[in-house]
Design an enzyme around this catalytic site. Structure first.
Site, PDB file in Angstrom:
ATOM      1  N   HIS A  14       0.911  -1.181   0.116  1.00 47.42           N
ATOM      2  CA  HIS A  14      -0.107   0.135   0.186  1.00 47.42           C
ATOM      3  C   HIS A  14       0.944   1.296  -0.090  1.00 47.42           C
ATOM      4  O   HIS A  14       1.379   1.800   1.208  1.00 47.42           O
ATOM      5  CB  HIS A  14      -1.073  -0.076   1.315  1.00 47.42           C
ATOM      6  N   HIS A  16       1.253   4.923  -2.580  1.00 46.23           N
ATOM      7  CA  HIS A  16       0.997   5.844  -3.545  1.00 46.23           C
ATOM      8  C   HIS A  16       2.183   6.724  -3.724  1.00 46.23           C
ATOM      9  O   HIS A  16       2.745   7.178  -3.200  1.00 46.23           O
ATOM     10  CB  HIS A  16      -0.129   7.001  -3.058  1.00 46.23           C
ATOM     11  N   HIS A 194      -9.502   1.011  -1.091  1.00 42.69           N
ATOM     12  CA  HIS A 194      -9.375   1.623   0.033  1.00 42.69           C
ATOM     13  C   HIS A 194     -11.108   1.561   0.765  1.00 42.69           C
ATOM     14  O   HIS A 194     -12.135   1.848   0.023  1.00 42.69           O
ATOM     15  CB  HIS A 194      -9.413   3.288   0.158  1.00 42.69           C
ATOM     16  N   GLU A 197     -11.335   3.287   6.086  1.00 48.90           N
ATOM     17  CA  GLU A 197     -10.071   4.134   6.771  1.00 48.90           C
ATOM     18  C   GLU A 197     -10.897   5.201   7.599  1.00 48.90           C
ATOM     19  O   GLU A 197     -10.695   5.332   8.824  1.00 48.90           O
ATOM     20  CB  GLU A 197      -9.405   4.787   5.498  1.00 48.90           C
ATOM     21  N   ASP A 275       1.933   3.780   2.908  1.00 46.58           N
ATOM     22  CA  ASP A 275       0.916   4.797   2.328  1.00 46.58           C
ATOM     23  C   ASP A 275       1.481   6.105   1.476  1.00 46.58           C
ATOM     24  O   ASP A 275       1.581   5.927   0.346  1.00 46.58           O
ATOM     25  CB  ASP A 275      -0.183   5.407   3.340  1.00 46.58           C
ATOM     26  N   ASP A 276       1.533   6.992   2.047  1.00 48.68           N
ATOM     27  CA  ASP A 276       2.159   8.550   1.721  1.00 48.68           C
ATOM     28  C   ASP A 276       3.398   8.776   2.485  1.00 48.68           C
ATOM     29  O   ASP A 276       3.349   9.755   3.389  1.00 48.68           O
ATOM     30  CB  ASP A 276       1.194   9.293   1.404  1.00 48.68           C
TER      31      ASP A 276
HETATM   32 ZN   LIG Z   1      -3.778   4.911   0.673  1.00 48.82          ZN
END
Ligand SMILES: [Zn+2]
Length: 336
Positions: A14, A16, A194, A197, A275-276
């Site tokens: 996961h 981005h 997703h 969340e 994630d980021d």
């Molecule tokens: Zn994400």
């Protein structure tokens, strides 16, 4: 424990690519492309990265993506991430990219995918890192726009493994994308999304029942519904959990309350991901260390998370076997 985490080979499921955009590189590419950004120095960019809410995060995230114009820019972005993979011992990664973030501002689909692909080949050759691409639809846009993206992707179908669903979850339920997910699966893409969340448990039900996802991204809120937990376990679906992201976006108030251990105890196949990472304060090892310390995870827990990351990746059976052997080599070293 930190040495053990660092030494273990890992898979990231996961991530981005636009969220791995470090301030230095963003500033450099903005200058190279002579694009006006509202920051005069790298320090100002860094300051902007210390957002205090979701909207501030999205503002800087889209401002950053806006400086990416040429194939070279996407290549540089991806290579910077692969370098982090190398440093974090991530040997397999499944990278999400958002074509619409770029095509919506006039950048061709092929510019994005060609830059990423060039980096993928180089990372494989230079560091032996394997990676797959997950093309993610932006859920705040229409299903029609997602269909357009699907069409644009078809000439590059062989380069893309999976389709995902990201961006603002609330008010954009998975069911909105039912048709485009069906069409994507027909083209051979594996569906993920997703869900749960920020959104309610109903969105997770829709992701598994309507979009028929092979994996749930985040999914933390499944713990609110015992039937859902049982169903996720029964269907053997993994969750791609992102501890530092959850903390930064206030989905978890403090790390000691993070649901990761509870998910594992319920028998859910959870994994740890970044994630980021440029925005949320750390790459894979930092995520593992933060959650291990806060929840007092044992070596056994860490090993379970790492094994899950490989077992629930979209790698082939043969690849998985090789990966797990590498994991056990390190485990044996630490036990001897
Ligand atoms: Zn994400």
């Amino acid at each position: 424990m930190n040495d053990f985490i660092a030494a273990l080979p890992k898979a990231e499921l996961h991530l981005h690519i636009e969220g791995s955009f470090e301030p230095e590189l963003m500033f450099e590419i903005a200058q190279r492309n002579q694009i006006e950004i509202p920051y005069k120095t790298i320090d100002e960019v860094k300051k902007a990265y210390q957002f205090s809410c979701l909207q501030d995060f999205l503002d800087i995230y889209y401002a950053g993506a806006g400086v990416l114009i040429h194939e070279q820019d996407f290549y540089d972005l991806a290579m910077a991430y692969y370098q982090k993979c190398y440093e974090n011992n991530v040997i397999h990664t499944e990278i999400m990219f958002d074509p619409q973030t770029h095509t919506e501002r006039g950048i061709a689909f092929e510019t994005v995918i060609n830059g990423l692909q060039k980096a993928r080949l180089e990372a494989k050759e230079k560091w032996g890192i394997n990676s797959l691409f997950i093309m993610s639809y932006l859920r705040h846009l229409s299903e029609e726009s997602a269909f357009e993206t699907l069409k644009q992707s078809l000439p590059y179908k062989d380069l893309i493994t999976s389709v995902g669903l990201d961006s603002s979850e609330m008010g954009n339920p998975p069911i909105k994308f039912k048709n485009v997910f069906e069409a994507s699966v027909k083209e051979g893409y594996i569906p993920v999304a997703h869900a749960g969340e920020e959104g309610p448990t109903e969105y997770i039900w829709e992701a598994i029942d309507v979009l028929k996802v092979a994996r749930i991204d985040h999914g933390n809120r499944c713990l609110e519904d015992e039937n859902l937990v049982n169903e996720i376990v029964k269907r053997d679906l993994a969750l791609t959990v992102c501890p530092l992201s959850n903390l930064e976006l206030r989905n978890t108030d403090v790390m000691t309350n993070h649901p990761l251990k509870k998910l594992l105890d319920k028998g859910i196949k959870a994994t740890v991901n970044s994630d980021d990472p440029a925005y949320f304060g750390g790459y894979m090892n930092a995520n593992f260390v933060a959650v291990q310390e806060a929840l007092n995870l044992s070596k056994e827990d860490i090993l379970t998370l790492v094994k899950n990351s490989f077992n629930y990746s979209f790698a082939t059976y043969e690849q998985k076997k090789i990966y797990l052997e590498k994991v056990y080599e390190v485990v044996n070293e630490f036990n001897s």
